[in-house]
Design a protein around this motif. Structure first.
Motif, PDB file in Angstrom:
ATOM      1  N   PHE A 185      29.517   0.795  10.996  1.00 20.32           N
ATOM      2  CA  PHE A 185      29.088  -0.138   9.961  1.00 20.32           C
ATOM      3  C   PHE A 185      27.635   0.040   9.577  1.00 20.32           C
ATOM      4  CE2 PHE A 185      32.950  -2.136   9.211  1.00 20.32           C
ATOM      5  CZ  PHE A 185      33.644  -2.252  10.408  1.00 20.32           C
ATOM      6  N   ASN A 186      26.804   0.546  10.493  1.00 16.87           N
ATOM      7  CA  ASN A 186      25.426   0.798  10.097  1.00 16.87           C
ATOM      8  C   ASN A 186      25.329   1.938   9.111  1.00 16.87           C
ATOM      9  OD1 ASN A 186      23.891  -1.204  11.260  1.00 16.87           O
ATOM     10  ND2 ASN A 186      23.929  -0.203  13.260  1.00 16.87           N
ATOM     11  N   ARG A 187      26.318   2.805   9.117  1.00 14.00           N
ATOM     12  CA  ARG A 187      26.310   3.866   8.126  1.00 14.00           C
ATOM     13  C   ARG A 187      26.283   3.280   6.718  1.00 14.00           C
ATOM     14  NH1 ARG A 187      30.773   8.259   6.228  1.00 14.00           N
ATOM     15  NH2 ARG A 187      29.323   9.409   4.889  1.00 14.00           N
ATOM     16  N   ILE A 188      27.019   2.177   6.543  1.00 14.92           N
ATOM     17  CA  ILE A 188      27.087   1.568   5.216  1.00 14.92           C
ATOM     18  C   ILE A 188      25.826   0.742   4.946  1.00 14.92           C
ATOM     19  CG2 ILE A 188      28.434   0.045   3.740  1.00 14.92           C
ATOM     20  CD1 ILE A 188      30.788   0.569   5.637  1.00 14.92           C
ATOM     21  N   LEU A 189      25.340   0.030   5.999  1.00 12.15           N
ATOM     22  CA  LEU A 189      24.303  -0.963   5.781  1.00 12.15           C
ATOM     23  C   LEU A 189      22.891  -0.419   5.893  1.00 12.15           C
ATOM     24  CD1 LEU A 189      26.010  -3.674   7.982  1.00 12.15           C
ATOM     25  CD2 LEU A 189      25.820  -3.735   5.509  1.00 12.15           C
ATOM     26  N   ASP A 190      22.691   0.514   6.840  1.00 12.29           N
ATOM     27  CA  ASP A 190      21.333   0.936   7.170  1.00 12.29           C
ATOM     28  C   ASP A 190      20.960   2.184   6.377  1.00 12.29           C
ATOM     29  OD1 ASP A 190      18.960   1.602   8.290  1.00 12.29           O
ATOM     30  OD2 ASP A 190      19.745   1.920  10.313  1.00 12.29           O
ATOM     31  N   LEU A 191      19.917   2.040   5.528  1.00 13.05           N
ATOM     32  CA  LEU A 191      19.529   3.184   4.701  1.00 13.05           C
ATOM     33  C   LEU A 191      18.975   4.320   5.531  1.00 13.05           C
ATOM     34  CD1 LEU A 191      18.037   0.722   2.266  1.00 13.05           C
ATOM     35  CD2 LEU A 191      19.454   2.552   1.402  1.00 13.05           C
ATOM     36  N   ASN A 192      18.524   4.019   6.748  1.00 15.60           N
ATOM     37  CA  ASN A 192      17.959   5.084   7.575  1.00 15.60           C
ATOM     38  C   ASN A 192      18.980   5.724   8.498  1.00 15.60           C
ATOM     39  OD1 ASN A 192      15.373   4.654   6.555  1.00 15.60           O
ATOM     40  ND2 ASN A 192      15.090   2.914   7.936  1.00 15.60           N
ATOM     41  N   HIS A 193      20.210   5.241   8.418  1.00 16.64           N
ATOM     42  CA  HIS A 193      21.252   5.842   9.258  1.00 16.64           C
ATOM     43  C   HIS A 193      21.416   7.302   8.846  1.00 16.64           C
ATOM     44  CE1 HIS A 193      25.320   6.599  10.771  1.00 16.64           C
ATOM     45  NE2 HIS A 193      25.163   5.548  11.545  1.00 16.64           N
ATOM     46  N   PRO A 252      28.750  -2.790  26.104  1.00 16.98           N
ATOM     47  CA  PRO A 252      29.644  -1.724  25.640  1.00 16.98           C
ATOM     48  C   PRO A 252      30.990  -2.239  25.139  1.00 16.98           C
ATOM     49  CG  PRO A 252      28.580  -1.051  27.661  1.00 16.98           C
ATOM     50  CD  PRO A 252      28.169  -2.469  27.432  1.00 16.98           C
ATOM     51  N   GLN A 253      31.393  -3.436  25.505  1.00 15.24           N
ATOM     52  CA  GLN A 253      32.683  -3.931  25.041  1.00 15.24           C
ATOM     53  C   GLN A 253      32.561  -5.060  24.037  1.00 15.24           C
ATOM     54  OE1 GLN A 253      34.879  -1.961  25.936  1.00 15.24           O
ATOM     55  NE2 GLN A 253      33.589  -1.030  27.508  1.00 15.24           N
ATOM     56  N   GLN A 254      31.337  -5.347  23.600  1.00 18.88           N
ATOM     57  CA  GLN A 254      31.165  -6.480  22.702  1.00 18.88           C
ATOM     58  C   GLN A 254      30.263  -6.122  21.543  1.00 18.88           C
ATOM     59  OE1 GLN A 254      29.348 -10.029  24.163  1.00 18.88           O
ATOM     60  NE2 GLN A 254      31.315 -10.960  24.657  1.00 18.88           N
ATOM     61  N   ILE A 255      30.691  -6.459  20.350  1.00 19.65           N
ATOM     62  CA  ILE A 255      29.876  -6.157  19.178  1.00 19.65           C
ATOM     63  C   ILE A 255      29.584  -7.453  18.427  1.00 19.65           C
ATOM     64  CG2 ILE A 255      31.890  -5.663  17.719  1.00 19.65           C
ATOM     65  CD1 ILE A 255      29.006  -3.404  17.377  1.00 19.65           C
ATOM     66  N   VAL A 256      28.365  -7.594  17.930  1.00 19.86           N
ATOM     67  CA  VAL A 256      27.939  -8.826  17.265  1.00 19.86           C
ATOM     68  C   VAL A 256      27.540  -8.542  15.827  1.00 19.86           C
ATOM     69  CG1 VAL A 256      26.287 -10.710  17.312  1.00 19.86           C
ATOM     70  CG2 VAL A 256      27.069  -9.698  19.466  1.00 19.86           C
ATOM     71  N   PHE A 257      28.091  -9.302  14.893  1.00 17.00           N
ATOM     72  CA  PHE A 257      27.710  -9.215  13.478  1.00 17.00           C
ATOM     73  C   PHE A 257      26.907 -10.455  13.133  1.00 17.00           C
ATOM     74  CE2 PHE A 257      30.290  -5.779  11.572  1.00 17.00           C
ATOM     75  CZ  PHE A 257      31.181  -5.518  12.609  1.00 17.00           C
ATOM     76  N   GLN A 258      25.737 -10.261  12.530  1.00 20.89           N
ATOM     77  CA  GLN A 258      24.940 -11.381  12.036  1.00 20.89           C
ATOM     78  C   GLN A 258      25.008 -11.389  10.525  1.00 20.89           C
ATOM     79  OE1 GLN A 258      23.520 -13.708  13.485  1.00 20.89           O
ATOM     80  NE2 GLN A 258      23.005 -13.090  15.591  1.00 20.89           N
ATOM     81  N   LEU A 259      25.369 -12.565   9.949  1.00 21.09           N
ATOM     82  CA  LEU A 259      25.462 -12.629   8.486  1.00 21.09           C
ATOM     83  C   LEU A 259      24.297 -13.427   7.920  1.00 21.09           C
ATOM     84  CD1 LEU A 259      29.255 -13.463   8.029  1.00 21.09           C
ATOM     85  CD2 LEU A 259      28.150 -11.245   8.252  1.00 21.09           C
ATOM     86  N   GLU A 277      24.192  -7.356   1.149  1.00 22.58           N
ATOM     87  CA  GLU A 277      23.491  -8.629   1.001  1.00 22.58           C
ATOM     88  C   GLU A 277      24.038  -9.660   1.977  1.00 22.58           C
ATOM     89  OE1 GLU A 277      22.779  -8.241  -3.809  1.00 22.58           O
ATOM     90  OE2 GLU A 277      23.782 -10.015  -2.981  1.00 22.58           O
ATOM     91  N   LEU A 278      25.276  -9.436   2.425  1.00 17.80           N
ATOM     92  CA  LEU A 278      25.925 -10.412   3.276  1.00 17.80           C
ATOM     93  C   LEU A 278      25.568 -10.203   4.751  1.00 17.80           C
ATOM     94  CD1 LEU A 278      28.116 -12.612   3.716  1.00 17.80           C
ATOM     95  CD2 LEU A 278      29.750 -10.759   3.940  1.00 17.80           C
ATOM     96  N   VAL A 279      25.639  -8.943   5.189  1.00 15.60           N
ATOM     97  CA  VAL A 279      25.526  -8.661   6.616  1.00 15.60           C
ATOM     98  C   VAL A 279      24.080  -8.347   6.961  1.00 15.60           C
ATOM     99  CG1 VAL A 279      26.303  -7.179   8.491  1.00 15.60           C
ATOM    100  CG2 VAL A 279      27.863  -7.728   6.632  1.00 15.60           C
ATOM    101  N   LYS A 280      23.547  -9.092   7.915  1.00 18.77           N
ATOM    102  CA  LYS A 280      22.151  -8.869   8.309  1.00 18.77           C
ATOM    103  C   LYS A 280      22.071  -7.735   9.314  1.00 18.77           C
ATOM    104  CE  LYS A 280      19.533 -12.026  10.529  1.00 18.77           C
ATOM    105  NZ  LYS A 280      18.900 -13.374  10.633  1.00 18.77           N
ATOM    106  N   SER A 281      22.950  -7.784  10.334  1.00 21.50           N
ATOM    107  CA  SER A 281      22.890  -6.723  11.335  1.00 21.50           C
ATOM    108  C   SER A 281      24.201  -6.584  12.074  1.00 21.50           C
ATOM    109  CB  SER A 281      21.780  -7.021  12.351  1.00 21.50           C
ATOM    110  OG  SER A 281      22.196  -8.083  13.173  1.00 21.50           O
ATOM    111  N   VAL A 282      24.388  -5.384  12.641  1.00 21.91           N
ATOM    112  CA  VAL A 282      25.527  -5.113  13.507  1.00 21.91           C
ATOM    113  C   VAL A 282      24.945  -4.544  14.789  1.00 21.91           C
ATOM    114  CG1 VAL A 282      27.652  -3.809  13.750  1.00 21.91           C
ATOM    115  CG2 VAL A 282      26.875  -4.461  11.479  1.00 21.91           C
ATOM    116  N   LYS A 283      25.201  -5.236  15.912  1.00 23.68           N
ATOM    117  CA  LYS A 283      24.597  -4.723  17.148  1.00 23.68           C
ATOM    118  C   LYS A 283      25.585  -4.799  18.285  1.00 23.68           C
ATOM    119  CE  LYS A 283      19.690  -4.509  17.158  1.00 23.68           C
ATOM    120  NZ  LYS A 283      19.426  -4.699  15.741  1.00 23.68           N
ATOM    121  N   ALA A 284      25.526  -3.787  19.172  1.00 19.91           N
ATOM    122  CA  ALA A 284      26.354  -3.818  20.375  1.00 19.91           C
ATOM    123  C   ALA A 284      25.661  -4.667  21.419  1.00 19.91           C
ATOM    124  CB  ALA A 284      26.543  -2.392  20.879  1.00 19.91           C
ATOM    125  N   ALA A 285      26.320  -5.769  21.825  1.00 24.49           N
ATOM    126  CA  ALA A 285      25.727  -6.631  22.858  1.00 24.49           C
ATOM    127  C   ALA A 285      25.954  -5.992  24.224  1.00 24.49           C
ATOM    128  CB  ALA A 285      26.337  -8.014  22.797  1.00 24.49           C
TER     129      ALA A 285
END
Lengths: 297, 534, 339
Positions: free
Chosen positions: B121-129, B158-165, B148-156
């Motif tokens: 998902f950072n491929r889509i969101l992060d211009l520096n990816h 190895p088995q959990q991923i967090v999306f901040q909107l 504009e919707l998604v602020k960040s995608v981070k791995a909390a």
């Protein structure tokens, strides 16, 4: 009872009558001639008189089978296509396009062939040689390929196709006319005319042309069958007549969608192309045999 | 065919206990005749149904899946998820037993973990990816303004991923369940970076799906081999070949000669004949789709709403339903089909009325009509099996009100390219739903963001409409959302940037010996459970 | 004297090929659209690239220099990129050409096997019912439009009976490694476990297209051989042979065939060029992945670089085959060496 003759005279038939008598003895040739005549008549008459509008889409009767089948209607004798257009009228109108325009293309190529062929045939030396080489080049490339290339440059469309086919047929006419003229030039009576003081143009018009026109007719019939096939092929490929034009080749391409449900929409236009080409070929064959027989007698 | 030789081969494979070599020579395969070539092998980069059908469910998995029966969300790569009270934080727990594909060009060393989700998902969101710039656009995500919707995608962990909107969005989970949200391999990305072969991410794909990529011959075929390590129960096919046959008569012919086992979008006219044959089975499914006529509102005279309304009155939908859909569709009055929960049964409805159309044209200042181009797709689609024929029917009706229409068409990829550049006056096109959320229709087709990203073929950008659909996802209350969607649809019916024509049934024809292939009402087709009996 | 003829023919070949390249070069200018795009095949040329490319293509210099550059590029194999796929055109041509060659060759061979014997039989049994039947079939085959004939056969054998496939060179489940590009040879050379099944499958796929494509050349060959044979049988040396006491078979074999079949070599060359054109139509109907279908698709897509390359390749093929068979013909037939 034997015909009464007042005086004894040798009755020799002229060359054309001889040709006709040999031609008409062949049943196949007469059959072909009838076919050509009917198609020509259709091609001209349908421009003004036609059972139904070939482009009117009757939304209620799509893909109607021919009238002799249970679901058919007499109003649409050969059925309708997938947009509800009367097949019979379209086939009749198609004769104007595929057959009629082929004749037009051949006449145009003939005119061009006469012009360039005469120039080539009457000239001698280096000019003639280069021209002949260029002609050989044009002759090696088949007419359909040449037509496709020209259409690729000019763009698809019926008018462009006619020009393309005319240009593609030109080389064989030029070649034929040139050969015929050069054969004639070797004849003794041409030498006689020259000795009398005739210049090139007089020889061409008074002596050569009257003697070669039969060969030109033969050439034209062969070219006509090629022209019909080429127009239909280009229409089929979508490079010639565009839908909704009722040209036989493009009708086949349009009806390909319904080939399983309504195979007659594909078979009938092709059958007409086949009949047209067959008739022309029969006439051509008949002419060739008749000329050979006349020469032998 | 190869009955004698297959058995020893299979035994050998079982005995050796390992997957067959990449050049496994087996004929236990299924042939699917597709209607077009895929544009890419990465679903993030496309919206075309043809591409999604060919690649999405075959090569990839997503965090969530959609239940085909009721449109609810099901766990897939994510086993469970929690949403914060303010709707701004989403936490997903991932499966631990998912393996990426092992192919001739890549061998994974670890199962799927949160780093892969982050990478995807950072491929889509992060211009520096590193891979962001290898693609020019992410059409679906751009059209819903996802960045504009998604602020960040981070791995909390190895088995959990967090999306901040940035703001609450009740369609967010549905977006993660669409085919576009396929999960890529971060390890593969790292390998490509090392070898400086970034574009291969999208042309030599690696995913977690039931099949892995073997070869692609452009415009000819795609070949997949079975992924023996797939985490779900799957069918027994060793090979899946997608044969590219753009012409629908040729597809039918291939079906009849058994060169194809499954064909989509069969010619509706032949459906009854095919249904009668004992060696074929016709599947039918009510699908969420819409076929419409989009008017390029940035070109005159389509910027005049009266002209657009006039054109709407000149469309004879009933005759189109007969001639093009053979009665296998229903008339559309809105983008949303009747079985979508956002559909307004009491919505505005326009009849076929040429007199009214002429009158509106006069009022708009075009008493003598005008000329326009109707761009018709050369390919068949579920929502429009024959755009060229539809265009011919429209042409005939428009001529009666003095509007002269030219039909324009190109080869499909050329067509899409030119459409993207906005060269069209109007186009016959459509949309198949990716999930059960009405936002999936209304936003990618008519929003301002979509006008910029290209999926809004009308180039219509209206702030009132954008406000309505934006408000509709701020709340999770279905009734409030429904009201807002009713208002949006009414507004569209009044402004007529596009004229909805039909909602079609979705069909598929398959050989009698094909098992396990059901039509999905949402999204692309799936061969996961497909098999062939002998 | 043979050498002189050879020299003249080589000169003609060179001249014709040069004229062909001139025509192909002028196509760049005749096609609509951006000149630079037509030459290179690049779709979107930015302004800086434009300067560079114009210089590289020599657009600032006269036509003659541009033509020389163009010929140099053609010979070097730089045929530009295809508009639609942006891949090198030469590679695409290389991948599609073998399919057409394979189909055309099999059709030509079939036409020889069917056309020559039937022509001989028709000539020998002249004016009898056998001759009429054979000539009748020939006339029908000669007049039938090839694409319609293909569709009829598909309707019967594929759609109704389901015996033969409608498209492609082989079933898609078979993965045949690409060695020469000629399917039957590639299958034979490979060591796949399903080799025999694949071979059978390829033959089944070849059946209909070859039959369709072979129809026209068979009939032409048949008519030609018949006429040639009839001419020969009327010659005096045949009468002499008969008078000498040879029976019909001996006359036919010793004297008739060799003389009648000589012009056939020349005909083969002419047939090849017609075959290539008819192959284009056949390939379109059968979705045969050959040069003809590729060229027609390029025309639909307005893919100008591809059209140029396709026309160049097909014309060169046709011309080379024509001139080679003419040389061969002259080699075998002293009478043709006339100058």
């Amino acid at each position: 009872m034997k015909k009464f003759r007042l005086y004894y005279e040798e009755y020799n038939r002229g060359p054309f009558q001889l040709l006709w008598s040999h031609f008409s003895r062949q049943h196949t040739a007469l059959f072909g001639l009838t076919g050509v005549a009917i198609l020509l008549l259709l091609a001209l008459v349908t421009l003004v008189l036609i059972p139904q509008d070939p482009y009117f889409q009757d939304a209620e009767y799509l893909l109607l089978p021919p009238s002799w089948q249970a679901d058919g209607m007499v109003k649409y004798p050969l059925g309708t296509d997938d947009l509800g257009r009367d097949l019979m009228s379209r086939l009749m109108r198609g004769s104007s396009y595929t057959f009629g325009l082929a004749i037009l293309a051949v006449l145009g190529a003939l005119a061009g062939g006469l012009l360039f062929g005469a120039l080539a045939g009457m000239s001698k030396g280096f000019k003639s040689s280069t021209f002949n080489h260029l002609l050989d080049l044009a002759l090696t490339i088949p007419s359909l390929l040449l037509a496709i290339v020209i259409v690729a440059v000019l763009g698809p469309g019926l008018t462009n196709t006619i020009w393309a086919i005319m240009l593609a047929l030109l080389p064989q006419f030029v070649h034929g006319v040139r050969n015929a003229i050069q054969d004639q030039l070797k004849q003794d009576y041409v030498v006689a005319y020259r000795l009398d003081g005739a210049n090139d143009w007089q020889i061409l018009f008074s002596v050569i042309l009257p003697n070669v026109w039969e060969q030109l007719i033969l050439l034209s019939t062969m070219a006509l069958s090629t022209a019909i096939l080429d127009i239909a092929a280009l229409g089929f490929l979508g490079l010639g007549a565009q839908s909704p034009t009722a040209e036989w080749g493009s009708m086949i391409a349009d009806s390909l969608d319904s080939i399983y449900l309504a195979p007659w929409t594909v078979a009938l236009p092709g059958l007409l192309i086949f009949i047209a080409v067959l008739s022309v070929n029969l006439v051509g064959d008949g002419l060739r045999v008749a000329m050979k027989k006349r020469r032998e007698n | 065919m190869m009955k004698r030789c297959f058995l020893p081969l299979a035994l050998l494979a079982l005995a050796s206990g390992c997957t067959p070599a990449p050049d496994a020579m087996t004929l236990n395969g299924l042939v699917y005749c597709a209607e077009g070539s895929p544009e890419s092998f990465n679903p993030q980069l496309v919206t075309s149904g043809t591409t999604i059908d060919a690649i999405s469910m075959q090569l990839y998995d997503r965090l969530l899946d959609i239940d085909a029966n009721n449109g609810n969300l099901l766990p897939a790569l994510a086993t469970s998820w929690q949403i914060s009270d303010d709707g701004l934080t989403y936490v997903f727990n991932l499966r631990t037993d998912v393996q990426f594909h092992q192919t001739a060009y890549f061998s994974p060393t670890r199962p799927l973990n949160a780093a892969d989700i982050e990478f995807t998902f950072n491929r889509i969101l992060d211009l520096n990816h590193p891979f962001h710039q290898t693609a020019t656009e992410y059409p679906y995500f751009d059209s819903i303004a996802w960045h504009e919707l998604v602020k960040s995608v981070k791995a909390a962990t190895p088995q959990q991923i967090v999306f901040q909107l940035n703001k609450p969005d009740s369609s967010f989970l549905s977006t993660l369940a669409t085919d576009f949200s396929a999960i890529l391999s971060a390890e593969y990305g790292a390998l490509l970076q090392k070898n400086k072969q970034l574009p291969l991410l999208d042309s030599m794909p690696i995913g977690t799906g039931p099949f892995k990529f073997r070869e692609y011959k452009k415009n000819v075929l795609i070949r997949y081999y079975r992924n023996a390590r797939y985490w779900r129960q799957s069918g027994d096919l060793d090979q899946l070949v997608i044969d590219i046959v753009p012409d629908d008569t040729k597809r039918l012919a291939k079906l009849l000669t058994h060169e194809c086992d499954v064909a989509p979008i069969p010619r509706l006219a032949e459906l009854s004949l095919l249904a009668k044959r004992s060696d074929f089975k016709v599947d039918q499914q009510t699908s969420l789709n819409v076929g419409y006529w989009a008017l390029n509102t940035q070109k005159a005279p389509f910027n005049n709403v009266k002209v657009r309304q006039a054109l709407a009155y000149a469309v004879n939908k009933q005759s189109i339903l007969q001639a093009v859909y053979f009665g296998q569709a229903e008339e559309a009055n809105s983008l949303l089909p009747p079985n979508s929960w956002g559909y307004n049964a009491q919505g505005q409805h326009r009849n076929f009325d040429l007199a009214k159309a002429k009158q509106l044209l006069n009022e708009a200042g075009y008493p003598n009509g005008f000329t326009l181009d109707i761009w018709a797709m050369p390919v068949q689609r579920t929502y429009n099996p024959n755009a060229l024929k539809m265009a011919e029917l429209l042409q005939a009706d428009l001529a009666k009100i003095g509007v002269s229409a030219n039909i324009v068409s190109y080869e499909w990829n050329t067509f899409r390219r030119k459409l993207r550049a906005g060269e069209h006056d109007s186009v016959l096109i459509g949309w198949t739903a990716d999930n059960a959320d009405p936002d999936n229709f209304l936003r990618p087709l008519l929003s301002c963001a979509a006008a910029i990203s290209g999926s809004n073929r009308t180039n219509w950008c209206d702030s009132h409409y954008d406000q309505l659909i934006a408000d509709a996802v701020l709340t999770a209350d279905v009734n409030k959302r429904r009201q807002l969607y009713f208002q949006a649809q009414d507004y569209v019916a009044e402004q007529v940037p596009l004229i909805p024509i039909a909602h079609s049934q979705r069909f598929q024809v398959k050989s009698i010996n094909v098992t396990g292939m059901h039509i999905n009402p949402y999204g692309g087709i799936s061969f996961t459970a497909a098999g062939k009996t002998r | 004297m043979m050498l002189r003829h050879l020299a003249r023919r080589t000169f003609l070949l060179a001249f014709v090929l040069m004229a062909l390249t001139v025509f192909s070069f002028s196509l760049n200018y005749m096609f609509p659209g951006d000149l630079l795009s037509n030459i290179t095949g690049l779709r979107d040329i930015s302004n800086e690239q434009r300067q560079e490319l114009s210089l590289a293509m020599g657009l600032d210099q006269g036509y003659l220099q541009q033509y020389i550059d163009y010929t140099r590029r053609i010979v070097a194999g730089e045929w530009g990129l295809s508009f639609s796929s942006q891949q090198p055109v030469l590679a695409e041509v290389r991948s599609v050409l073998p399919a057409t060659i394979e189909l055309a060759t099999y059709a030509l061979v079939l036409s020889l096997f069917l056309g020559i014997p039937s022509g001989i039989i028709a000539a020998v049994r002249k004016e009898k019912w056998l001759d009429h039947t054979i000539s009748g079939f020939a006339l029908v085959g000669y007049s039938v439009p090839v694409f319609w004939w293909a569709l009829l056969l598909i309707m019967v054998f594929s759609l109704q009976l389901g015996w033969l496939p409608t498209s492609g060179r082989i079933g898609v489940l078979y993965e045949i490694p690409h060695t020469t590009g000629l399917m039957l040879i590639d299958i034979w050379l490979s060591d796949l476990p399903y080799k025999h099944a694949a071979f059978r499958d390829a033959i089944i796929h070849l059946t209909l297209p070859t039959l369709v494509l072979a129809t026209y050349p068979t009939t032409v060959m048949m008519r030609f051989v018949r006429e040639s044979m009839i001419n020969v049988l009327e010659q005096n040396y045949i009468k002499t042979a008969r008078a000498k006491g040879l029976n019909r078979a001996q006359v036919l074999l010793k004297h008739g065939l060799r003389n009648a079949l000589l012009p056939v070599t020349r005909q083969i060359g002419l047939q090849f060029s017609t075959l290539i054109t008819l192959a284009m139509l056949t390939e379109v109907v059968f979705s045969w992945p050959g040069l003809g279908q590729w060229l027609i698709d390029s025309i639909y897509q307005r893919n100008y670089t591809a059209i140029q390359a396709g026309v160049l390749v097909i014309s060169t093929l046709v011309i080379v085959v024509n001139i080679s068979t003419e040389v061969l013909h002259t080699f075998f037939n002293p009478l043709a060496r006339k100058f």
